[in-house]
Design a protein around this motif. Structure first.
Motif, PDB file in Angstrom:
ATOM      1  N   VAL A 159      43.318 -52.161 -78.386  1.00  0.00           N
ATOM      2  CA  VAL A 159      42.753 -52.878 -77.619  1.00  0.00           C
ATOM      3  C   VAL A 159      43.606 -54.045 -77.261  1.00  0.00           C
ATOM      4  CG1 VAL A 159      40.853 -54.649 -77.728  1.00  0.00           C
ATOM      5  CG2 VAL A 159      40.440 -52.354 -79.077  1.00  0.00           C
ATOM      6  N   VAL A 218      35.305 -44.780 -78.879  1.00  0.00           N
ATOM      7  CA  VAL A 218      35.766 -46.077 -79.333  1.00  0.00           C
ATOM      8  C   VAL A 218      35.240 -46.643 -80.653  1.00  0.00           C
ATOM      9  CG1 VAL A 218      36.471 -48.400 -78.653  1.00  0.00           C
ATOM     10  CG2 VAL A 218      36.766 -46.762 -77.118  1.00  0.00           C
ATOM     11  N   LYS A 219      33.971 -46.637 -80.476  1.00  0.00           N
ATOM     12  CA  LYS A 219      33.229 -47.237 -81.774  1.00  0.00           C
ATOM     13  C   LYS A 219      33.275 -46.271 -83.067  1.00  0.00           C
ATOM     14  CE  LYS A 219      28.858 -48.887 -83.603  1.00  0.00           C
ATOM     15  NZ  LYS A 219      29.689 -49.340 -85.119  1.00  0.00           N
ATOM     16  N   HIS A 244      32.488 -53.493 -78.251  1.00  0.00           N
ATOM     17  CA  HIS A 244      33.398 -52.570 -77.719  1.00  0.00           C
ATOM     18  C   HIS A 244      33.058 -52.197 -76.121  1.00  0.00           C
ATOM     19  CE1 HIS A 244      34.981 -51.432 -81.561  1.00  0.00           C
ATOM     20  NE2 HIS A 244      33.634 -51.309 -81.953  1.00  0.00           N
ATOM     21  N   VAL A 269      32.978 -45.545 -74.841  1.00  0.00           N
ATOM     22  CA  VAL A 269      32.425 -46.604 -75.578  1.00  0.00           C
ATOM     23  C   VAL A 269      32.047 -46.049 -77.194  1.00  0.00           C
ATOM     24  CG1 VAL A 269      30.618 -48.615 -76.142  1.00  0.00           C
ATOM     25  CG2 VAL A 269      32.047 -48.345 -73.843  1.00  0.00           C
ATOM     26  N   ASN A 305      34.584 -55.051 -74.191  1.00  0.00           N
ATOM     27  CA  ASN A 305      35.956 -54.516 -74.124  1.00  0.00           C
ATOM     28  C   ASN A 305      36.509 -53.524 -73.146  1.00  0.00           C
ATOM     29  OD1 ASN A 305      36.642 -56.809 -76.054  1.00  0.00           O
ATOM     30  ND2 ASN A 305      36.706 -55.325 -77.879  1.00  0.00           N
ATOM     31  N   THR A 347      37.158 -46.384 -84.354  1.00  0.00           N
ATOM     32  CA  THR A 347      37.375 -47.669 -84.989  1.00  0.00           C
ATOM     33  C   THR A 347      36.785 -47.693 -86.258  1.00  0.00           C
ATOM     34  OG1 THR A 347      37.563 -49.000 -82.685  1.00  0.00           O
ATOM     35  CG2 THR A 347      37.075 -50.373 -84.801  1.00  0.00           C
ATOM     36  N   VAL A 363      40.809 -51.964 -73.522  1.00  0.00           N
ATOM     37  CA  VAL A 363      40.944 -50.721 -74.260  1.00  0.00           C
ATOM     38  C   VAL A 363      41.602 -49.729 -73.587  1.00  0.00           C
ATOM     39  CG1 VAL A 363      39.643 -49.119 -75.842  1.00  0.00           C
ATOM     40  CG2 VAL A 363      38.624 -51.480 -75.459  1.00  0.00           C
TER      41      VAL A 363
END
Length: 149
Positions: free
Chosen positions: A64, A17-18, A43, A14, A46, A21, A52
């Motif tokens: 995503v 991913v953040k 996130h 996570v 998701n 992004t 994801v």
């Protein structure tokens, strides 16, 4: 790195991913006058929902995805700016097509902000066609579709 190096994200991803992004979409804040929607996504939710998919260790790219009855929606694609030009986005887009086919879905849909003109040059190269441009709240969006054979 191959398409099979793309995997479902897990809770431990996570933060990455953040970070990816945010790095990918940050340059657009000034241009569109607000944070792009993917930067404000939940996130963790998701990832927990299985939407994801990531590539790289550490993570350098992600998509995503949201499966609908008649299409796969590509909600977000993000590639870390440090890895641009290395084919990460291409591999992710090929994965999206394969994932849609595996789910038995006939097309992929997505949209991009009209001010993210770089994307409007990329998507047609991968078989996407513009289906409409419309305002969604404060966002001027160009909607695309790709039919899968």
């Amino acid at each position: 790195m191959k398409d099979d190096d793309i995997r479902a994200a897990v809770a431990a991803d996570v933060a990455a991913v953040k970070a990816v992004t945010d790095a990918a979409y940050h340059p657009y804040i000034e241009r569109i006058g607000r944070a792009p929607v993917p930067m404000e996504a939940d996130h963790a939710a998701n990832v927990a929902a299985g939407k994801v998919f990531v590539t790289g260790d550490p993570v350098i790219g992600l998509v995503v995805l949201e499966a609908h009855e008649d299409h796969l929606f590509l909600d977000s694609i993000a590639v870390h700016p440090d890895t641009h030009g290395k084919g990460v986005g291409r591999r992710l887009l090929h994965f999206v097509d394969a994932h849609a086919r595996a789910l038995g879905l006939p097309e992929v849909r997505l949209y991009t902000n009209a001010l993210m003109w770089e994307n409007q040059k990329i998507y047609p190269k991968y078989g996407y066609e513009v289906i409409e441009r419309r305002m969604d709240g404060p966002y001027d969006r160009v909607h695309y579709r790709k039919r899968l054979d």
